[in-house]
Structures are given as C-alpha cells and as structure tokens.
Design an enzyme around this catalytic site. Structure first.
Site, mmCIF file in Angstrom:
data_model
loop_
_atom_site.group_PDB
_atom_site.id
_atom_site.type_symbol
_atom_site.label_atom_id
_atom_site.label_comp_id
_atom_site.label_asym_id
_atom_site.label_seq_id
_atom_site.Cartn_x
_atom_site.Cartn_y
_atom_site.Cartn_z
ATOM 1 N N ASP A 70 0.825 -1.203 0.000
ATOM 2 C CA ASP A 70 0.000 0.000 0.000
ATOM 3 C C ASP A 70 0.861 1.255 0.000
ATOM 4 O OD1 ASP A 70 -2.672 0.222 -0.346
ATOM 5 O OD2 ASP A 70 -3.190 0.437 1.763
ATOM 6 N N ASP A 101 -9.081 -2.823 2.470
ATOM 7 C CA ASP A 101 -8.945 -2.199 3.778
ATOM 8 C C ASP A 101 -9.969 -2.738 4.771
ATOM 9 O OD1 ASP A 101 -6.918 -0.632 2.672
ATOM 10 O OD2 ASP A 101 -8.368 0.845 1.962
#
Length: 601
Positions: A405, A465
C-alpha cells in the site's frame, strides 16, 4: 452424483472466483485533487437577479472552478470578483492558440471567452490561450476542462481571469443561465484559505466498515468452530445417512470436504501479493479494457456472496411446518450441479437481479446504495470463506500488504509520469468515466459550498482495507472459541484496534488533505496489540502455529490411542481381561507422573 458431491463442485468454483477477486484491492481516499499540482479549487456562484447575494445557494447555482495561481490568483469570498452573465462569450470550436483562428472579429473586448479545449481543435497550454485572448482585450478565459500541456509561468504576464469549469455539463448550464437570466451575474472566489468542514460521509463509511468486519469475523469464527466440532464428532462415530428429503444449502458450507482454514504457505502468500502488484500495474496501463472484466467478476462474485449470506434465512424457513416445500428438477450447469427448492431459486434470482441492476444503473446517483450493499455482502462472505490458519500467515500477509500500500500510494509518484500515484489513479479511474466497483462509496455530505467540487465524487474505502484486517479479526475470534478464552479477548482487542486505525486514517486524511493508504495505519494498529497480548499471556507460540499445532496435538492423541490399543491386543488371551485394567487410559497416562510425585512425598 450425490447432492453433497454437487455442492462440493459448486464450492470449488465459488472459492476460486472469490480468491481471484482478492487480487483487486483499492485504497481509501477522500477527495480528488485537480490533476495538476499548480491548480487550486474555487467556487463560482450564479445569481439570477441583480440583487443581493444568496446566503446559502443550492447546487444548481454553484459551479466548481479550477484556477491557476501561477497565472493569476482569484480573491477570497469577501473580495470576490463579480461579472454579468451577459459578458460570457461562447467561442465554441474556435482555435485560440497562437497559430489558430483570427480572433479579431469575435468581439472579445470586455468579454469572458468560453473555449473548447479539445486537443483535436488546438494543442497549446492554457497560458498561451489566455495570453492570446488578452491581446484582444478579453476580460477573461473560461475553459471546459483542465489542460495537461505544461507551461512556464514566467514567460507570460497575464492579468485576466483564467478559469476552468470542471463539471461535464457546466457549459450547458452556464449558457442556460445566460439565456434565462440576462440581468444576472456570477462571482468567483477561492476556497484555499477556508476552514474545511467535517464530512459526515466519513462516519457512514466508518459504520459500514466496522459493521462488516464485526459480522464477517464473528460468522467466520463460529463457522470454523462448528466445522471443527463436526469433524470431531465424525471421528468418534460412524456417519449417519443423510435424509434424502432434507433441503440442502447450496453455498457449499459445512460439507465433508470443507477445510477448517485455507491451506497456504508463506511463499504462497508472497506470490499472492506479487500477483496483486502485477494486476494493479496492468490496471494502471490498461484500465479502459480491464475495468469491464473486473465489473463482470464483481457481479458474479457479489451475486454468489449475497446468496450465501441470505441463504441461512431461507434454510431457517424450512423449520416452519406450514410452509410447503417445492423441489425443482436438478440443473446441470457443467461447472456445478444445482438442486434447488423454490425459495432458494427465488433468492438466487434476487441476488443475480441485484447485481445486474447495479451494472445497468452504475452511473446513476443512487447506484452507490446497491454497490455498498453488494460490497458488504461480498466482504462478509469473503471473511467467512477465507479463514487463515495461523497468526504467522496473518502477520506475513498483513506486513506484505502494508508495504504494498505504501509503495503504490507514496513511492510511485516519485518516478511515474506526471507524479501520479498508481493506486490513486486506478481507484479513481484515471480520466475514464468508469470506476472500479471494489470499494464502498458514500457521497460527500458536507454543507459547505465547496461541496460542489465533490458532488460527483465519493468518500471511498477499498475492500482490501476491510478484508485484510478482517482476516486477522476472524482468526482471533476462532482462536478465542478454540481455547475457550473468556469475553473473546483477542477478538475484542483487534476490533477496537481496527476502529482506532480507521479513525487515525480519517484524521491523517483530514489533516494532510491527500490520499492515504489505510493499511499504513490499520496493520500496525491491529497486528501489534494482538502479538503483544499473545506474548504476555503465553499464547504466542500456539497462535503462531495455529491450526497446524492443533492438528499435531490431535495426531499425537490419535497415536497414543493406537499405542494403547496395540498394547491391549498384544497381551495373551488369558491375561487380556486382568491386565487390561492395569493399562491406563489416555487421561491417566498424562496424570501418572503427578500421582507418583504425590506418593513419593
């Protein structure tokens, strides 16, 4: 082929589709900045009468403006510039570059030229166009889109207004106001120095994400514990024949072939992350082609997920004796064989219909409601199906995605053309009018006039997420149930940590006003407390090995039982009955050393 075999085939296909969809993770972000770092946002307000300014104008009278501080700044609201609507001159397809059309007969004196910036008409920077209009004494330039052509601001001395109305129908709306309200005017001001108001869409996103993770992890833990207990019962007794008249669930859960957890190795986890990286890069370069593949997979997977999440309600309805049961003929779809009852068929049709409705109306203003519903069902079912076997695998996966990420949000702008973030570009759909559906999205709910710049954008939270920390929560809950820990200690710790991690993400987003990789906060917030508490309690070794350690203990128990049985069988027949009582059972065998110590004392 039996019904159970058909379900196993269906389950295999079901899991493959979902595991493929795990590759496509999006990132949480709040606002879409102007495409050039030199651009800033402003507001244009239309007043239909030549009177006092409206205190709280509605969206119909608000326009999102992008201006260029390196060319010319615009004032704040208190000193906003005011222009009559009649001053706008629609130049349509006129070439306003230096080598373009002759502008002497256009009547630009004192006007704001509204130009078409299509590169097929002309290919020069916004500064060159503004300088040319200034030569003909124009009061300003309004363009219909942001131009990517670079320019050196020091080469120009521009004093007129230079604006871009970024909404697609902005020009049509402005021309309509000019026609219907010839005495009206508009004023423009910058929002750069304004205090940003809190966006309630963040609260909605938070509630959806937390609810999804809680439901999914609870369901996953109970499903794993139920499957574990079922396998233990099957090891202790002969399998009972299934009632042929009993309606079987079609989501594949609870079958004899279902594993307690996904059997993965650390190398397979790293390979999986590499596949995610590759897919993200492919989406960046071939977004317009691959986006429809992702949409198709999302529709299929979310339909199956909705069916799987709601089928327990249908199965519970069979406990009501007054409701008739209508079995349908067996359906061979080659990939799977279905044997449905009428209520199951209606649920399957409703699930497919919901996904199809989203696909057809995905660009409608209300489509986010259906997308979020499907996304929540998808995420819950993923957490239920993808059960990780150990804290070691959870740690490797979360750590790898933590760096994944960060790299694609913060590092890629350092070497990509135009300083673009690969993750943000893919999540926002580049300049395409399509967007990946692998996100929960909520329209911005701010009451500030600057909301008009976000009226067609959303607060987004990527499925990754939710799923990545959710896999850790699911494992923590299953471990609590396996060991009988009171109050679900590990699950509560990771749940609270996940909520705090999301709040930290929102705070950093609000403070920095730029895209934030949510896993940058969620991974440390959830993983570190879990490992620390496990280490303090002495559970770290068993959690680290997870199901592998449980299987080894069960194998050792089975070996002990086999040794005892062999010992009894090897005794002479005359002594078997008398000495068999002297051979301790498994529990006595474990406690014998303690008894000997007591006797010695």
């Amino acid at each position: 082929t039996s019904t159970r075999d058909n379900i196993v085939i269906h389950t295999s296909m079901f899991k493959q589709v979902f595991q493929c969809l795990c590759l496509f993770q999006s990132v949480w972000f709040h606002s879409v900045k102007a495409q050039n770092l030199e651009n800033e946002y402003g507001i244009l307000v239309v007043e239909e009468t030549d009177g006092e300014k409206t205190e709280s104008p509605d969206n119909d009278h608000l326009f999102c403006v992008v201006y260029y501080p390196s060319i010319k700044n615009i004032s704040e609201k208190e000193n906003s510039s005011k222009y009559p609507l009649s001053q706008i001159l629609n130049l349509e397809d006129t070439n306003t570059c230096d080598d373009g059309d002759d502008l002497s007969g256009e009547g630009l004196d004192g006007k704001l030229g509204y130009i078409n910036t299509n590169t097929s008409i002309a290919n020069c920077s916004i500064a060159e166009r503004a300088a040319r209009l200034q030569e003909f004494k124009a009061a300003g330039l309004i363009s219909d889109r942001i131009l990517q052509k670079k320019f050196n601001a020091s080469d120009f001395n521009i004093t007129i207004e230079v604006l871009t109305l970024v909404e697609r129908n902005a020009k049509e709306r402005m021309m309509k106001f000019q026609k219907d309200s010839p005495d009206g005017y508009f004023y423009i001001y910058s929002t750069k120095g304004d205090d940003r108001s809190f966006d309630l869409s963040l609260v909605v996103i938070l509630l959806m994400a937390v609810s999804t993770v809680i439901l999914g992890s609870l369901w996953s833990g109970y499903a794993k514990q139920s499957l574990r207990m079922k396998k233990e019962r099957e090891n202790n007794m002969e399998n009972r024949a299934e009632d042929p008249d009993c309606v079987q669930p079609q989501d594949g859960s609870g079958g004899q072939e279902e594993e307690l957890s996904v059997q993965v190795s650390p190398l397979l986890v790293l390979f999986f992350v590499c596949c995610m990286c590759s897919m993200l890069v492919l989406l960046y370069f071939f977004f317009n082609q691959l986006v429809y593949v992702i949409m198709t997979m999302f529709c299929i997977a979310s339909s199956l997920a909705m069916y799987s999440c709601l089928e327990p309600i249908v199965m519970a309805s069979y406990q009501i004796p007054c409701l008739p049961v209508l079995r349908l003929p067996r359906c061979n779809l080659y990939l799977c064989v279905l044997q449905l009852e009428l209520r199951q068929l209606l649920l399957l049709v409703a699930s497919i219909g919901t996904a199809a409705t989203w696909f057809v109306f995905r660009k409608a203003d209300w489509s986010w409601v259906i997308q979020d519903l499907l996304g929540i069902m998808f995420s819950i079912n993923m957490l239920k199906v993808l059960r990780l076997p150990s804290l070691k695998i959870c740690t490797i996966l979360l750590s790898a995605l933590f760096f994944y990420d960060i790299f694609f949000v913060f590092i890629t702008p350092l070497f990509m053309e135009g300083g673009k973030s690969v993750m943000v570009e893919v999540a926002t759909g580049h300049s395409s009018d399509e967007q990946l559906p692998m996100v929960l999205r909520v329209p911005h709910l701010s009451t500030d006039p600057s909301r008009v710049c976000y009226v067609h954008t959303y607060s987004l939270l990527g499925f990754g997420d939710i799923l990545v920390p959710g896999l850790l929560l699911s494992f923590a809950h299953s471990y609590d149930l396996l060991t009988g820990i009171k109050y679900k200690l590990y699950w509560i710790i990771t749940t609270v940590a996940y909520i705090l991690g999301l709040i930290a993400t929102f705070i950093s987003l609000f403070v920095m006003n730029s895209a934030q990789p949510a896993l940058l906060y969620l991974v440390p917030f959830t993983l570190i407390p879990t490992i620390l508490v496990a280490w303090i309690r002495g559970d770290l070794a068993s959690m680290w090995e997870g199901d592998l350690k449980v299987d080894e203990e069960q194998d050792n128990d089975d070996d002990t039982d086999d040794d005892l049985d062999d010992a009894k069988d090897n005794l002479p027949n005359g002594q078997a009955s008398t000495e068999s009582a002297q051979i301790p059972d498994q529990d006595n065998l474990i406690s014998t050393p303690d008894k000997n110590k007591l006797l010695e004392n």
